[in-house]
Scaffold this motif. Structure first.
Motif, PDB file in Angstrom:
ATOM      1  N   TRP A 165       0.972  -0.880   0.497  1.00 31.14           N
ATOM      2  CA  TRP A 165       0.362   0.090  -0.247  1.00 31.14           C
ATOM      3  C   TRP A 165       0.845   1.131   0.057  1.00 31.14           C
ATOM      4  N   ASP A 166       0.744   2.592  -0.605  1.00 30.86           N
ATOM      5  CA  ASP A 166       1.440   3.020  -1.141  1.00 30.86           C
ATOM      6  C   ASP A 166       0.763   4.510  -0.488  1.00 30.86           C
ATOM      7  N   SER A 167       0.649   5.290   0.248  1.00 28.31           N
ATOM      8  CA  SER A 167       0.146   6.320   1.185  1.00 28.31           C
ATOM      9  C   SER A 167       0.277   7.545  -0.077  1.00 28.31           C
ATOM     10  N   PRO A 168       1.918   8.006  -0.687  1.00 27.55           N
ATOM     11  CA  PRO A 168       1.178   9.131  -1.000  1.00 27.55           C
ATOM     12  C   PRO A 168       0.640   9.176  -2.242  1.00 27.55           C
ATOM     13  N   THR A 169       0.135   8.342  -2.811  1.00 22.98           N
ATOM     14  CA  THR A 169      -0.719   7.903  -4.112  1.00 22.98           C
ATOM     15  C   THR A 169      -1.994   7.674  -3.683  1.00 22.98           C
ATOM     16  N   PHE A 170      -1.918   7.070  -2.059  1.00 30.71           N
ATOM     17  CA  PHE A 170      -2.838   6.600  -1.651  1.00 30.71           C
ATOM     18  C   PHE A 170      -3.598   5.121  -2.775  1.00 30.71           C
ATOM     19  N   SER A 171      -2.607   4.150  -2.682  1.00 33.87           N
ATOM     20  CA  SER A 171      -3.271   2.923  -3.886  1.00 33.87           C
ATOM     21  C   SER A 171      -2.436   1.362  -3.701  1.00 33.87           C
ATOM     22  N   LEU A 172      -2.783   0.491  -4.053  1.00 34.08           N
ATOM     23  CA  LEU A 172      -2.200  -0.299  -3.709  1.00 34.08           C
ATOM     24  C   LEU A 172      -1.279  -0.987  -4.990  1.00 34.08           C
ATOM     25  N   GLN A 173      -0.199  -1.280  -5.104  1.00 35.24           N
ATOM     26  CA  GLN A 173       1.031  -1.353  -5.753  1.00 35.24           C
ATOM     27  C   GLN A 173       1.374  -2.615  -6.276  1.00 35.24           C
ATOM     28  N   LEU A 174       1.479  -3.272  -7.306  1.00 36.81           N
ATOM     29  CA  LEU A 174       1.979  -4.161  -7.492  1.00 36.81           C
ATOM     30  C   LEU A 174       3.458  -4.456  -8.240  1.00 36.81           C
ATOM     31  N   ARG A 175       4.437  -4.765  -7.632  1.00 37.18           N
ATOM     32  CA  ARG A 175       6.004  -4.368  -8.183  1.00 37.18           C
ATOM     33  C   ARG A 175       6.809  -5.583  -8.349  1.00 37.18           C
ATOM     34  N   ALA A 176       8.021  -5.774  -9.152  1.00 36.35           N
ATOM     35  CA  ALA A 176       8.508  -6.891  -9.111  1.00 36.35           C
ATOM     36  C   ALA A 176       9.509  -6.499  -8.191  1.00 36.35           C
ATOM     37  N   SER A 177       9.446  -7.775  -7.630  1.00 35.72           N
ATOM     38  CA  SER A 177      10.818  -7.803  -6.414  1.00 35.72           C
ATOM     39  C   SER A 177      12.337  -8.518  -6.961  1.00 35.72           C
ATOM     40  N   LYS A 178      12.376  -8.742  -8.148  1.00 33.85           N
ATOM     41  CA  LYS A 178      13.270  -9.279  -9.014  1.00 33.85           C
ATOM     42  C   LYS A 178      13.291  -9.618 -10.611  1.00 33.85           C
ATOM     43  N   PRO A 179      13.901  -9.585 -11.259  1.00 32.91           N
ATOM     44  CA  PRO A 179      13.267  -9.294 -12.912  1.00 32.91           C
ATOM     45  C   PRO A 179      12.302 -10.991 -13.339  1.00 32.91           C
TER      46      PRO A 179
END
Length: 248
Positions: A13-27
């Motif tokens: 959860w990204d508070s500054p953008t008020f959004s749930l984000q999905l990010r790659a943790s490796k290539p």
């Protein structure tokens, strides 16, 4: 989204953008499935992970779950190495020891204890301690860096990345930065680890920090403009003084 005990992506959860984000943790290779974890701690033993997954109605068959005899001991060690570094005084060794590694830092007695032998000072028996303050500092840093390096190696072998991997990278980078003051060789190592940590932060946290970077850039721009305003004001005052002197 597909589950794995060794995921290649993380949700946050990204508070500054008020959004749930999905990010790659490796290539992630082209055509490779994006996987996440549904459980709280992927370093838990296989039986515990399977217990937590029971409510989802499936049994995980990932590489870690398929070979628990090999994976579980590594996961257990990783869990220990991820704990914040702490030191306990061992009266048998007469030294401060990292319980996770069993390594001491070469300090005779804890400060303030009866019978303490200050570093480099004569003891009550007239013998001089051989451990200097610089050696103790180096040992202290090594006792943090070496376990972190071990943790990074194990996590890479197990395919575990993400926030925890970045945390260990930070410990190593900070440790080498402190050791970098002792020699040119350590300074080069410190620079290399700092660059590696910075690259990982940019890679893994770029989406999360986009808003923070934008706000920081705005703040810096505002400061620059304020600085220019003060410079312009000072210049105007100097010109006024010059005109007054010329007209006097």
């Amino acid at each position: 989204m597909i589950f794995s005990c060794r995921p290649n992506a993380e949700r946050d959860w990204d508070s500054p953008t008020f959004s749930l984000q999905l990010r790659a943790s490796k290539p992630i290779k082209k055509g490779e499935e994006i996987t996440i974890t549904y459980i709280s701690d992927v370093t838990d033993p296989t039986k515990e992970r399977q217990r937590q997954l029971a409510s989802y109605g499936f049994t995980c068959t990932c590489e870690a779950c398929s070979n628990p005899k090999l994976s579980d001991p590594k996961s257990k060690e990783i869990k220990e190495l991820l704990k914040p570094a702490m030191f306990l005084f061992d009266p048998m060794a007469m030294d401060w020891v990292n319980p996770a590694t069993g390594v001491g830092i070469g300090m005779d007695m804890p400060s303030g204890m009866p019978g303490m032998t200050p570093m480099g000072m004569a003891s009550s028996k007239g013998k001089k301690s051989q451990t200097g303050a610089f050696d103790v500092a180096t040992n202290l840093v090594n006792s943090i860096v070496e376990p972190a390096l071990r943790g990074l190696k194990l996590m890479e072998e197990e395919g575990l990345y993400g926030n925890s991997y970045g945390e260990l990278l930070g410990r190593v980078a900070n440790g080498y930065e402190m050791m970098g003051q002792s020699s040119k060789e350590k300074s080069r190592e410190a620079k290399a680890w700092a660059e590696k940590y910075e690259r990982y932060q940019k890679y893994f946290e770029s989406a999360r920090n986009a808003k923070q970077r934008e706000e920081k850039e705005q703040e810096e721009k505002s400061k620059r403009n304020e600085g220019r305003w003060h410079e312009d004001k000072q210049l105007a005052e100097m010109m006024n003084e010059m005109m007054k002197k010329m007209n006097a």
